[in-house]
Design an enzyme around this catalytic site. Sequence first.
Site, PDB file in Angstrom:
ATOM      1  N   SER A 679      66.452  74.205  62.024  1.00  0.00           N
ATOM      2  CA  SER A 679      65.918  75.124  63.087  1.00  0.00           C
ATOM      3  C   SER A 679      66.487  74.596  64.608  1.00  0.00           C
ATOM      4  O   SER A 679      66.396  75.535  65.514  1.00  0.00           O
ATOM      5  CB  SER A 679      64.533  74.570  63.328  1.00  0.00           C
ATOM      6  OG  SER A 679      64.307  73.346  63.575  1.00  0.00           O
ATOM      7  N   LYS A 722      55.446  73.783  68.151  1.00  0.00           N
ATOM      8  CA  LYS A 722      56.656  73.511  69.106  1.00  0.00           C
ATOM      9  C   LYS A 722      56.260  74.403  70.262  1.00  0.00           C
ATOM     10  O   LYS A 722      56.756  73.882  71.447  1.00  0.00           O
ATOM     11  CB  LYS A 722      57.735  74.357  68.394  1.00  0.00           C
ATOM     12  CG  LYS A 722      58.394  73.637  67.264  1.00  0.00           C
ATOM     13  CD  LYS A 722      59.420  74.564  66.325  1.00  0.00           C
ATOM     14  CE  LYS A 722      60.121  73.902  65.389  1.00  0.00           C
ATOM     15  NZ  LYS A 722      61.097  74.551  64.588  1.00  0.00           N
TER      16      LYS A 722
END
Length: 796
Positions: A679, A722
């Site tokens: 990611s 996140k």
Amino acid sequence: MTGHPLDAIPPELPVYPLHDQVIFPHMSFPLFIGKEHMGLVEEALRNNRLLVVLTVLAIDPITGREQFARVGTICRINQVLRFPEGGCKIILEGVNRVRLITTLQVTPFAMASVSLIPERENRNSVAQALMQSIIALLRVAQSLGQMLPEDAHHAIDRIDESGKLADSLAVYLNMEVKDQQRLLETLDPLERLKDVYLFLTTEIQKMQARGGGSADRSRQAVRSQKEHLLREQLKHIQNQLGEEDPHQADIRQFRSIVQSDEMPEVVRSVAEKELARLERINPSSPEYTVARSYVEYLCNMPWQRGTSDILDIDRAQQTLDDDHYDLVEVKERILEFLAVHSLKSSLKGPILCFVGPPGVGKTSLGRSIARSLGRKFIRISLGGMKDEAEIRGHRRTYIGAMPGRIIQEICRAGANNPVFMLDEVDKIGQDFRGDPAAALLEVLDPEQNYSFTDHYLDVPFDLSHVMFITTANVMDTVPPPLRDRMEVLRLPGYSDEEKLQIAFKYLIPKQVSENGLDKHPLQFEEQAVLKIIKNYTREAGVRSIDRQIASVCRKVAKAVAQGKDAPEVIRSDQVEKMLGPRKYFSDVAAEEDRVGVVTGLAWTESGGDIIFVEVSTMAGRKDLTLTGSLGNVMQESAKTALSYVRAHHADFGIDAQVFENLDIHLHVPSGAIPKDGPSAGVTIATALISQLTRRPARRNVAMTGELTLTGRILPIGGVKEKVLAARRAGVTTVLLPERNRENLKELDDHILAEMTVLLVDNLSEVVAHTLIPDTEHGPRLFDCPQHLAVDPPSGS
């Protein structure tokens, strides 16, 4: 061979005089008959083939008449083999002891009148112990030297009557005639056994004297047998006094459980067989403890015994809400199970997996679920487990064998339908002893666990009624077959507002009570708790908040105990005095817009976090250096990002010649922390473009996403964690892949209102939102030879 019992005997029977030998009942004996005794044999054949065998004790020197023993054996002639020259061979079978009444004639052969002596049998515990001791002594004697023929050992092992055992050994052992006759005349089987036992002990001592090296070992065996005999005699005395033998009490208790309706039929048959074996084992033998433990487990297992579920959905909802804040998805799943269970009683237990960072309440949620259902709660930790036997148990052939943890805990709980939590399933190990994760495949499969067979129990146990709940921080390390068997429910981290609610509703009342402040009113201002959350903790869960609140409560408790003035309300300005300088800062994002430094978002076992990707260039030969403890996947992401930037250099205003004369160094702090995952691809590419174009990256923008060679941005996991991490760090704008649009529903409305969340589909969009156009900061050229400098792009 065992003779047929006699109801009656003729008044007169022929007597065969036997010199230097004794015949016992139940024994077969060959005799060679001379011509002078053929009349005796013919007479016996006319009298139902019966004759009396008496041992000759002496011969009168004057008359020459034979003096017979007063006790002999009535025998049956089973076989006659006649010889051509006269005489024959007969096979006699001892039938019963007889007592000589009178001798009726002497010539041509003796005739006598005898009476049958009833055979007495003694089956008390002392007799049984003596029989076991004698068998053990025979094994000791056999180890020292062959005392009995091999076939005799097999025959004796099958004898279960004390009198027959004593008579049989009297025949096989090398006893003198007078000793054999004394045994024949001893009518009490127990006394005969004692005589045989003493004779065996004496013979073994003689063999030890001749045996040398093995004498000590054999002497110890004899001593053990004597001790065992004394213990059995003591038990017999206790029984006569009305005191129950603990061994027999255990047997009776086990038998009552085995004969109950709780055990399945297949288990009952195994238990009865083991129980019968247990009765025959000497309680002082090590084997007895092993057998007893096995029978005890079979009897104590809750084969068909469970707790009744509380099917009140409203009550269960209230219980879950009282114990945990939010977690709507998990609570809804439990209530669905209850609803279906109320409509269908024979419902298999679900296999759930709670995935989330530490401190979000995974383990305590399992305990709360058990309380809401009214079930027993079991928890075992799988972290670091490397031995398959921890799950399946050890086979009973091994010393110290035990069932696996699954069976052990269910037996301890006493119910076949507990809530069973397998903690830290993502941290199972593997080594030469097997793979515990593979052993869990059967446990966590509803189609197989109805007949789970532990190696120790060796009989199937139904686990289908158990509600299994596993916990994990991440699912990446869980094997795919095991992951496929579980219903994954994610528990994301908490926002600051959620942590505030949890602190006031759960943590503060708990710590006030645990620190003895129930009688001392203590309250926290909201700003004080927010200060603790933001300045002293940095986590997705609430464990650190709990510790900080506990620290405050302890300091107040200390003041109360010392009689000092203790605050009743904790205000914001008192927090720093109690907890010291702040440990974390909200604005941990970059303090200024910098070239080659881009903020990314990561998802770890501890929840979400921000990372910085730093890129530096220098004159060189196209080398790419990667530092910061990057894993293989992250290194590949860096190479993919560089390849994409080189392939599309014109789109970003980068001269192709730049790559021929530069070395690129990419670093991700902190260097000691391992990092991996795909990611960060979009973050790395943006940092490369920022460095090569000398365009600073906005400090308040963070991003995440996997980059492909075509510039597409693929979806990622852990969106909520996140975004919350970015919010904690002071980031105001977050870039997410377009394909993660649905995940925005996980975020609360107030978070979306505070932050700008942009969905992007390619790298060009990311660059446009992240890198500052040159018009804002003026021309910026990276430091390299002047002929390599490129004109800054007019815009992006």
